[in-house]
Design a protein around this motif. Sequence first.
Motif, PDB file in Angstrom:
ATOM      1  N   ILE A 131      84.179 -50.030  65.761  1.00  0.00           N
ATOM      2  CA  ILE A 131      84.751 -50.942  64.767  1.00  0.00           C
ATOM      3  C   ILE A 131      83.666 -51.454  63.833  1.00  0.00           C
ATOM      4  CG2 ILE A 131      85.843 -53.209  64.473  1.00  0.00           C
ATOM      5  CD1 ILE A 131      87.349 -52.557  67.134  1.00  0.00           C
ATOM      6  N   ASN A 132      82.525 -51.837  64.379  1.00  0.00           N
ATOM      7  CA  ASN A 132      81.422 -52.313  63.547  1.00  0.00           C
ATOM      8  C   ASN A 132      80.941 -51.233  62.595  1.00  0.00           C
ATOM      9  OD1 ASN A 132      81.395 -54.857  64.666  1.00  0.00           O
ATOM     10  ND2 ASN A 132      79.868 -54.333  66.195  1.00  0.00           N
ATOM     11  N   GLU A 140      82.708 -48.814  61.281  1.00  0.00           N
ATOM     12  CA  GLU A 140      83.691 -48.698  60.203  1.00  0.00           C
ATOM     13  C   GLU A 140      83.585 -49.878  59.240  1.00  0.00           C
ATOM     14  OE1 GLU A 140      85.563 -46.080  59.550  1.00  0.00           O
ATOM     15  OE2 GLU A 140      84.673 -45.110  61.290  1.00  0.00           O
ATOM     16  N   TRP A 141      83.349 -51.073  59.753  1.00  0.00           N
ATOM     17  CA  TRP A 141      83.215 -52.248  58.897  1.00  0.00           C
ATOM     18  C   TRP A 141      82.006 -52.111  57.979  1.00  0.00           C
ATOM     19  CZ3 TRP A 141      79.530 -56.069  58.210  1.00  0.00           C
ATOM     20  CH2 TRP A 141      79.937 -57.145  57.457  1.00  0.00           C
ATOM     21  N   TYR A 198      82.750 -49.667  55.259  1.00  0.00           N
ATOM     22  CA  TYR A 198      83.665 -50.242  54.281  1.00  0.00           C
ATOM     23  C   TYR A 198      82.923 -51.203  53.341  1.00  0.00           C
ATOM     24  CZ  TYR A 198      87.430 -53.101  52.392  1.00  0.00           C
ATOM     25  OH  TYR A 198      88.272 -53.785  51.562  1.00  0.00           O
ATOM     26  N   VAL A 199      82.074 -52.055  53.896  1.00  0.00           N
ATOM     27  CA  VAL A 199      81.349 -53.040  53.106  1.00  0.00           C
ATOM     28  C   VAL A 199      80.314 -52.370  52.208  1.00  0.00           C
ATOM     29  CG1 VAL A 199      79.761 -54.993  53.230  1.00  0.00           C
ATOM     30  CG2 VAL A 199      81.745 -54.902  54.750  1.00  0.00           C
TER      31      VAL A 199
END
Length: 40
Positions: A30-31, A33-34, A37-38
Amino acid sequence: MDNSDENLRQFERTARNMQSLAQYSRSNQINKEWVRYVAV
């Protein structure tokens, strides 16, 4: 954002780290992917 080049390098470094750790836990996935994205 006083030093955008350095910030970008830091994001890329973090993304690579999360990529390598993603296989070990869901939270790392999850991190990763975050960060991706950022950074985009």
